[in-house]
Design a protein around this motif. Structure first.
Motif, PDB file in Angstrom:
ATOM      1  N   LEU A   1      43.642   3.941  13.655  1.00 13.06           N
ATOM      2  CA  LEU A   1      44.403   2.995  14.472  1.00 13.06           C
ATOM      3  C   LEU A   1      43.791   2.875  15.860  1.00 13.06           C
ATOM      4  O   LEU A   1      43.768   1.784  16.444  1.00 13.06           O
ATOM      5  CB  LEU A   1      45.868   3.442  14.566  1.00 13.06           C
ATOM      6  N   ARG A   2      43.288   3.978  16.389  1.00 13.83           N
ATOM      7  CA  ARG A   2      42.622   3.934  17.699  1.00 13.83           C
ATOM      8  C   ARG A   2      41.423   2.983  17.679  1.00 13.83           C
ATOM      9  O   ARG A   2      41.080   2.387  18.694  1.00 13.83           O
ATOM     10  CB  ARG A   2      42.148   5.332  18.100  1.00 13.83           C
ATOM     11  N   GLU A   3      40.778   2.856  16.525  1.00 15.48           N
ATOM     12  CA  GLU A   3      39.572   2.038  16.422  1.00 15.48           C
ATOM     13  C   GLU A   3      39.855   0.537  16.434  1.00 15.48           C
ATOM     14  O   GLU A   3      38.931  -0.266  16.537  1.00 15.48           O
ATOM     15  CB  GLU A   3      38.802   2.403  15.148  1.00 15.48           C
ATOM     16  N   MET A   4      41.118   0.151  16.324  1.00 13.70           N
ATOM     17  CA  MET A   4      41.466  -1.273  16.387  1.00 13.70           C
ATOM     18  C   MET A   4      41.221  -1.786  17.799  1.00 13.70           C
ATOM     19  O   MET A   4      41.819  -1.295  18.755  1.00 13.70           O
ATOM     20  CB  MET A   4      42.936  -1.487  15.991  1.00 13.70           C
ATOM     21  N   GLN A   5      40.333  -2.756  17.946  1.00 17.59           N
ATOM     22  CA  GLN A   5      39.914  -3.247  19.258  1.00 17.59           C
ATOM     23  C   GLN A   5      40.637  -4.537  19.646  1.00 17.59           C
ATOM     24  O   GLN A   5      40.650  -5.501  18.879  1.00 17.59           O
ATOM     25  CB  GLN A   5      38.403  -3.490  19.268  1.00 17.59           C
TER      26      GLN A   5
END
Length: 209
Positions: free
Chosen positions: A82-86
């Motif tokens: 989820l952190r990788e969603m930009q």
């Protein structure tokens, strides 16, 4: 002088100590993911690790410490997709990439997924604070990003948090209900068709009219 239950206190772990600690946590992951925290015992973990119970307790004095170590490592792994969603990426690509990352986690880390699920089903007594802080903050942040994409007409309107819940449910199902999925799929690997199937579902849901 290091305490008996703190083999690394004051000095660097040896190769054997690292190997034993890894074996213990791997065995604990097997046992906890199969039986949950309450249904698991130190004896079961010791047997699965191939170490004696006193040797295991030298590294981890209780099953609580083993569980805490596992969950600490797991939360970072769990939140990374989820952190990788930009926020500056293409909205549809970002959502579908997140779906794919979550599905890959189910494929590569099924025991971790079941461990997480067991803890949540039991009321999350050992990780409620993390859910209420780290996970909640991240979900709030990404929900605002998704809502912004929807408000800009880049995605069809949907409830951002329920969208994330749906992604979790449809991807983690393959790990948490692995035996059911594989029994019903027979000789076919469920992960062969799952990526296209899930992409179709979410693309149709989110594609602007």
């Amino acid at each position: 002088m290091p305490q008996a239950n703190s083999p690394t206190k004051g000095r660097k772990e040896t190769r054997i100590q690292k190997k034993n600690r890894a074996a213990i946590l791997d065995a604990a992951l097997d046992v906890f993911s199969a039986h949950g925290f309450r249904g698991s015992t130190v004896d079961q973990i010791a047997k699965a690790s191939g170490l004696s119970k006193p040797n295991l307790l030298y590294y981890y004095p209780s099953k609580e410490e083993m569980f805490t170590a596992l969950m600490s490592n797991l939360m970072d792994t769990w939140l990374d997709p989820l952190r990788e969603m930009q926020s500056d990426g293409d909205p549809m690509t970002e959502i579908l990439s997140y779906v794919d990352r979550k599905l890959q986690m189910s494929r590569e880390f099924p025991r971790e997924s079941r461990l997480f699920a067991n803890e949540i089903v039991q009321g999350a007594p050992r990780m409620l604070e993390t859910l209420a802080t780290e996970l909640k903050d991240l979900v709030e942040e990404k929900a605002l990003v998704i809502q912004g994409w929807m408000d800009a007409g880049q995605l069809n309107q949907s409830h951002p948090k329920h969208l994330m819940f749906s992604i979790w449910a449809l991807t983690q199902h393959y790990a948490d209900f692995d035996i059911q999925v594989r029994t019903l799929m027979g000789a076919e690997d469920p992960y062969d068709a799952a990526p296209h199937h899930l992409e179709t579902i979410f693309r149709r849901l989110l594609q602007p009219s």
